[in-house]
Design a protein around this motif. Structure first.
Motif, PDB file in Angstrom:
ATOM      1  N   PRO A   1     -60.684  82.352 -42.455  1.00  0.00           N
ATOM      2  CA  PRO A   1     -60.925  81.051 -43.096  1.00  0.00           C
ATOM      3  C   PRO A   1     -61.424  80.009 -42.100  1.00  0.00           C
TER       4      PRO A   1
ATOM      5  N   ASN B   1     -61.653  74.233 -46.112  1.00  0.00           N
ATOM      6  CA  ASN B   1     -61.729  74.030 -47.559  1.00  0.00           C
ATOM      7  C   ASN B   1     -62.735  72.925 -47.853  1.00  0.00           C
TER       8      ASN B   1
ATOM      9  N   TYR C   1     -63.957  70.228 -50.662  1.00  0.00           N
ATOM     10  CA  TYR C   1     -63.559  69.526 -51.876  1.00  0.00           C
ATOM     11  C   TYR C   1     -64.768  68.787 -52.450  1.00  0.00           C
TER      12      TYR C   1
ATOM     13  N   VAL D   1     -61.661  73.945 -55.474  1.00  0.00           N
ATOM     14  CA  VAL D   1     -61.815  73.929 -54.023  1.00  0.00           C
ATOM     15  C   VAL D   1     -62.486  75.225 -53.573  1.00  0.00           C
ATOM     16  N   ARG D   2     -63.461  75.104 -52.669  1.00  0.00           N
ATOM     17  CA  ARG D   2     -64.164  76.269 -52.141  1.00  0.00           C
ATOM     18  C   ARG D   2     -63.712  76.536 -50.706  1.00  0.00           C
ATOM     19  N   GLN D   3     -63.411  77.791 -50.430  1.00  0.00           N
ATOM     20  CA  GLN D   3     -62.980  78.201 -49.098  1.00  0.00           C
ATOM     21  C   GLN D   3     -64.151  78.838 -48.350  1.00  0.00           C
TER      22      GLN D   3
ATOM     23  N   GLY E   1     -63.559  69.459 -44.085  1.00  0.00           N
ATOM     24  CA  GLY E   1     -62.843  69.811 -45.318  1.00  0.00           C
ATOM     25  C   GLY E   1     -61.926  68.715 -45.821  1.00  0.00           C
TER      26      GLY E   1
END
Length: 295
Positions: free
Chosen positions: A160, A163, A165, A262-264, A294
């Motif tokens: 990861p 994130n 938003y 939310v996109r990771q 993020g």
């Protein structure tokens, strides 16, 4: 090791010719006469009774059988190459090549500084960058992919990054001309711009799903900065990363109680026990650079 395949070097010759796309270039890289390489490759094809290379114009390219052999062999060849490299040096020098695929905005927002530091600090480092939104998958141990989509990456290491938003934004100019939506339903009446071809959107209110709806964008551009600039000019509304909108004070967030899922983001590479020092260092630098993104 001698077998029906001949010496293992013959397989390495085959992989190098396919990778370089030219017998001449492979000969230069391996410092071997072209005639020697041609003779050994012809002997390999004769032993296997299969055509591995064919002429295309003035170059040699892989046949279908040759391409399959390359995909099967290359990872093992890279491991052998790496193992011998580790034997002859203690990896004190950061050098080598990385192939990196990522969206345009990843490079602009946080990767470019890392790339520039490596180019300035390590003369032996080389990068091959592909900036696009098309889904890619690491094919060799020298490939890295930065992406939001890891649906086809089950056999990879996916670490990861951050994130992302997203809220709904428009310019003051656009709202003066078209009015400001008061409800989700009114969003259907507005002119959408989008950064990809994902038109089915899930809206959240806090942590709960509020509604799913479909947008029909007037324009799709695979560059979030371009989308932001078009929204700023009053050409439509769009889902924008909230962290980027701080640079555009004339943008207005619509229905601020709602947000897109939310996109990771991830950095993806092939799983292997011993990573090249360059890859390990670069991944760590990217993780550090992405830690401030993020919001």
């Amino acid at each position: 090791m001698d077998s029906i395949f001949g010496n293992i070097d013959d397989l390495y010759l085959l992989c190098t010719v396919i990778e370089e796309g030219s017998l001449q270039k492979a000969a230069v890289k391996l410092q071997l006469p072209v005639s020697t390489m041609s003779r050994r490759l012809s002997a390999l094809e004769a032993r296997l009774s299969v055509r591995l290379l064919q002429k295309q114009g003035r170059e040699l390219v892989a046949t279908e059988a040759g391409a399959k052999a390359y995909r099967s062999l290359m990872s093992g060849m890279e491991q052998i190459e790496l193992s011998f490299s580790q034997l002859v040096s203690q990896q004190t020098e950061v050098a080598g090549k990385l192939n990196i695929s990522m969206p345009h905005n990843f490079y602009k927002e946080f990767v470019s500084d890392v790339i520039e530091r490596f180019l300035q600090g390590y003369p032996g480092v080389h990068f091959d960058l592909t900036l696009c939104h098309e889904q890619a998958k690491p094919e060799t141990n020298r490939d890295l992919v930065l992406t939001f989509d890891v649906s086809n990456m089950q056999d990879m290491v996916a670490r990861p990054l951050f994130n992302s938003y997203h809220g709904i934004y428009a310019s003051k100019q656009y709202l003066e001309q078209h009015g400001s939506p008061e409800t989700i339903r009114e969003l259907y009446q507005h002119q959408w711009l989008n950064v990809d071809h994902k038109y089915d959107v899930t809206l959240f209110k806090g942590d709960n799903i509020a509604e799913k709806f479909h947008i029909t964008p007037r324009l799709v551009v695979y560059d979030i900065r371009v989308i932001i600039e078009l929204v700023e000019k009053g050409l439509g509304i769009a889902f924008l990363p909230t962290v980027l909108t701080n640079d555009y004070p004339d943008l207005v967030r619509l229905l601020p109680e709602y947000n897109r899922q939310v996109r990771q983001a991830y950095i993806v590479y092939r799983d292997r026990k011993y990573q090249p020092k360059l890859l390990t260092m670069f991944v760590n630098e990217i993780l550090q650079a992405a830690s401030s993104i993020g919001a």
